[in-house]
Scaffold this active site. Structure first.
Site, PDB file in Angstrom:
ATOM      1  N   GLY A  27       0.811  -1.213   0.000  1.00  0.00           N
ATOM      2  CA  GLY A  27       0.000   0.000   0.000  1.00  0.00           C
ATOM      3  C   GLY A  27       0.844   1.262   0.000  1.00  0.00           C
ATOM      4  O   GLY A  27       2.026   1.232  -0.333  1.00  0.00           O
ATOM      5  N   ASN A  28       0.182   2.392   0.354  1.00  0.00           N
ATOM      6  CA  ASN A  28       0.809   3.718   0.276  1.00  0.00           C
ATOM      7  C   ASN A  28       1.383   3.901  -1.138  1.00  0.00           C
ATOM      8  O   ASN A  28       2.560   4.193  -1.328  1.00  0.00           O
ATOM      9  CB  ASN A  28       1.898   3.859   1.349  1.00  0.00           C
ATOM     10  CG  ASN A  28       2.331   5.302   1.516  1.00  0.00           C
ATOM     11  OD1 ASN A  28       3.509   5.621   1.584  1.00  0.00           O
ATOM     12  ND2 ASN A  28       1.375   6.209   1.538  1.00  0.00           N
ATOM     13  N   HIS A  33       4.322   2.008  -8.182  1.00  0.00           N
ATOM     14  CA  HIS A  33       3.343   0.911  -8.110  1.00  0.00           C
ATOM     15  C   HIS A  33       2.397   0.967  -9.312  1.00  0.00           C
ATOM     16  O   HIS A  33       2.054  -0.069  -9.889  1.00  0.00           O
ATOM     17  CB  HIS A  33       2.497   1.035  -6.835  1.00  0.00           C
ATOM     18  CG  HIS A  33       3.249   0.841  -5.563  1.00  0.00           C
ATOM     19  ND1 HIS A  33       3.489   1.869  -4.684  1.00  0.00           N
ATOM     20  CD2 HIS A  33       3.806  -0.271  -5.015  1.00  0.00           C
ATOM     21  CE1 HIS A  33       4.149   1.401  -3.638  1.00  0.00           C
ATOM     22  NE2 HIS A  33       4.362   0.115  -3.811  1.00  0.00           N
ATOM     23  N   LYS A 147      12.228  -3.026  -9.639  1.00  0.00           N
ATOM     24  CA  LYS A 147      13.666  -3.314  -9.486  1.00  0.00           C
ATOM     25  C   LYS A 147      14.303  -2.482  -8.385  1.00  0.00           C
ATOM     26  O   LYS A 147      15.483  -2.640  -8.108  1.00  0.00           O
ATOM     27  CB  LYS A 147      14.393  -3.041 -10.806  1.00  0.00           C
ATOM     28  CG  LYS A 147      14.189  -4.111 -11.842  1.00  0.00           C
ATOM     29  CD  LYS A 147      15.144  -3.882 -12.999  1.00  0.00           C
ATOM     30  CE  LYS A 147      14.890  -4.842 -14.125  1.00  0.00           C
ATOM     31  NZ  LYS A 147      15.708  -4.523 -15.309  1.00  0.00           N
ATOM     32  N   LYS A 148      13.567  -1.550  -7.788  1.00  0.00           N
ATOM     33  CA  LYS A 148      14.178  -0.782  -6.704  1.00  0.00           C
ATOM     34  C   LYS A 148      14.602  -1.743  -5.583  1.00  0.00           C
ATOM     35  O   LYS A 148      15.669  -1.608  -5.023  1.00  0.00           O
ATOM     36  CB  LYS A 148      13.241   0.284  -6.157  1.00  0.00           C
ATOM     37  CG  LYS A 148      13.972   1.242  -5.218  1.00  0.00           C
ATOM     38  CD  LYS A 148      13.117   2.335  -4.718  1.00  0.00           C
ATOM     39  CE  LYS A 148      12.197   1.861  -3.633  1.00  0.00           C
ATOM     40  NZ  LYS A 148      12.906   1.451  -2.392  1.00  0.00           N
ATOM     41  N   ASP A 149      13.739  -2.706  -5.305  1.00  0.00           N
ATOM     42  CA  ASP A 149      14.090  -3.747  -4.325  1.00  0.00           C
ATOM     43  C   ASP A 149      14.774  -4.881  -5.091  1.00  0.00           C
ATOM     44  O   ASP A 149      14.210  -5.958  -5.281  1.00  0.00           O
ATOM     45  CB  ASP A 149      12.826  -4.219  -3.608  1.00  0.00           C
ATOM     46  CG  ASP A 149      12.202  -3.100  -2.797  1.00  0.00           C
ATOM     47  OD1 ASP A 149      12.888  -2.562  -1.914  1.00  0.00           O
ATOM     48  OD2 ASP A 149      11.050  -2.726  -3.072  1.00  0.00           O
ATOM     49  N   GLN A 152      15.347  -8.247  -3.362  1.00  0.00           N
ATOM     50  CA  GLN A 152      14.051  -8.917  -3.180  1.00  0.00           C
ATOM     51  C   GLN A 152      13.651  -9.638  -4.470  1.00  0.00           C
ATOM     52  O   GLN A 152      13.191 -10.790  -4.441  1.00  0.00           O
ATOM     53  CB  GLN A 152      12.986  -7.884  -2.804  1.00  0.00           C
ATOM     54  CG  GLN A 152      11.559  -8.380  -2.918  1.00  0.00           C
ATOM     55  CD  GLN A 152      10.543  -7.393  -2.392  1.00  0.00           C
ATOM     56  OE1 GLN A 152      10.389  -7.231  -1.193  1.00  0.00           O
ATOM     57  NE2 GLN A 152       9.820  -6.718  -3.285  1.00  0.00           N
ATOM     58  N   VAL A 175      10.923   3.672 -11.147  1.00  0.00           N
ATOM     59  CA  VAL A 175      10.320   4.953 -11.544  1.00  0.00           C
ATOM     60  C   VAL A 175      10.921   6.025 -10.636  1.00  0.00           C
ATOM     61  O   VAL A 175      10.989   5.860  -9.411  1.00  0.00           O
ATOM     62  CB  VAL A 175       8.786   4.910 -11.411  1.00  0.00           C
ATOM     63  CG1 VAL A 175       8.178   6.254 -11.765  1.00  0.00           C
ATOM     64  CG2 VAL A 175       8.209   3.810 -12.303  1.00  0.00           C
ATOM     65  N   LEU A 183      11.207   6.529  -6.577  1.00  0.00           N
ATOM     66  CA  LEU A 183       9.969   6.638  -5.802  1.00  0.00           C
ATOM     67  C   LEU A 183       9.903   5.494  -4.793  1.00  0.00           C
ATOM     68  O   LEU A 183      10.252   4.357  -5.101  1.00  0.00           O
ATOM     69  CB  LEU A 183       8.757   6.590  -6.727  1.00  0.00           C
ATOM     70  CG  LEU A 183       8.653   7.711  -7.760  1.00  0.00           C
ATOM     71  CD1 LEU A 183       7.280   7.704  -8.427  1.00  0.00           C
ATOM     72  CD2 LEU A 183       8.913   9.092  -7.145  1.00  0.00           C
TER      73      LEU A 183
HETATM   74  O1  PAF Z   1       7.913  -4.914  -2.095  1.00  0.00           O
HETATM   75  C1  PAF Z   1       6.961  -4.940  -1.272  1.00  0.00           C
HETATM   76  O2  PAF Z   1       6.132  -4.038  -1.226  1.00  0.00           O
HETATM   77  C2  PAF Z   1       6.847  -6.107  -0.307  1.00  0.00           C
HETATM   78  O3  PAF Z   1       8.097  -6.566   0.093  1.00  0.00           O
HETATM   79  C3  PAF Z   1       5.993  -7.263  -0.867  1.00  0.00           C
HETATM   80  C4  PAF Z   1       6.632  -7.886  -2.085  1.00  0.00           C
HETATM   81  C5  PAF Z   1       4.603  -6.772  -1.208  1.00  0.00           C
HETATM   82  C6  PAF Z   1       5.857  -8.381   0.193  1.00  0.00           C
HETATM   83  O4  PAF Z   1       5.253  -7.917   1.347  1.00  0.00           O
END
Ligand code: PAF
Length: 277
Positions: A27-28, A33, A147-149, A152, A175, A183
């Site tokens: 969220g947020n 996103h 790709k910012k994370d 992950q 972005v 962002l």
């Molecule tokens: O990148 C995120 O916002 C979170 O790590 C995710 C992938 C939604 C898991 O909670």
């Protein structure tokens, strides 16, 4: 856009949804996103886009911002609806974790304990666990992540490969604001003066990437210069390194695909960013 708070109603909708692209979020929502939602809609052979909002306690450390993480449901709902998302899954915590979660996905410790994992022990275990659970609920054909994370994204690609999950993982470009700042939901923690300072992180990563593109093979040189520059402006740098894109290990040979990654604190905000070289 239909909103589902229970696994049962989401599953019933999913059964009618054809080929699904899924974008999990906490969220947020910002334009990063929304770019993921647009890419999900445009992805070939997709009938339905499903998004989720769930602030996942398991991926926050004890001293991290789980309680103050911004929850902005009404604004998020409007943005997702305008972006053409078909279904939004927004489970309460009692639905996702009705008992304590006893079963977890533990990513390769050698990988999950470096970079973000070193600064945030247990973080990727929490991410992998919730994403696997969301995949089991939503059963997507494709799932999109920013790709910012960067780490992950690789943890999740490895999870999907090693557990043979029938889902394609797609990474989308970062972005950025007009001044270069990536962002992020956590940019909201920056004061006005910190927000003005924040794009320096991207400028320094770009400088390192440029040096490497121009033939610098001693990566510590541009990284140390960038780190010193950030510290001069009050940043506390967790890491700023050049790594191989595929496994985030130290580069060994010429010709490998590389990425420069950093995490650094500015005031109370911890920002991460990266530039593919
Ligand atoms: O990148 C995120 O916002 C979170 O790590 C995710 C992938 C939604 C898991 O909670």
């Amino acid at each position: 856009m239909l909103i589902h708070k229970s696994i049962a109603t989401l599953r019933a909708a999913r059964a009618q949804a054809g080929r699904v692209a899924f974008v999990p979020t906490m969220g947020n929502l910002h334009d990063g996103h929304l770019a993921l939602m647009r890419a999900a809609r445009k992805h070939p052979n997709i009938n339905t886009v499903i998004a989720s909002i769930f602030v996942n306690r398991l991926q926050f450390g004890q001293s991290e911002d789980f309680d103050k993480y911004p929850r902005t449901f009404e604004a998020d709902r409007e943005k997702l609806s305008a972006a053409g998302v078909h279904h939004l899954f927004i489970p309460p915590e009692t639905e996702m974790y009705p008992q304590p979660q006893h079963y977890h996905v533990t990513p390769d410790p050698e990988f999950a304990s470096i970079l973000e994992g070193a600064s945030r022990p247990g973080h990727f275990r929490g991410v992998a666990t919730v994403v696997l659970k969301l995949f089991n609920i939503v059963q997507p054909n494709v799932a999109l992540f920013g790709k910012k994370d960067y780490q992950q994204l690789i943890v999740l690609k490895n999870m999907v490969r090693e557990l043979a999950l029938p889902v394609e993982i797609v990474g989308q470009d970062i972005v950025r604001a007009a001044d270069g700042l990536a962002l992020s939901s956590r940019n909201g923690y920056l004061s006005a003066s910190e927000r003005a300072e924040a794009p320096r992180l991207y400028r320094q990563l770009t400088a390192v990437a440029e040096a490497v593109r121009h033939g610098e093979r001693d990566f510590t040189r541009p990284c140390s210069a960038a780190l010193a520059e950030l510290e001069r402006y009050g940043w506390k740098v967790d890491y700023l390194v050049v790594r191989r894109r595929d496994d985030l290990k130290a580069p060994r040979e010429l010709g490998e695909s590389l990425v420069v990654l950093a995490a650094a604190r500015l005031g109370t905000a911890r920002l991460i960013d990266n530039v593919e070289i």
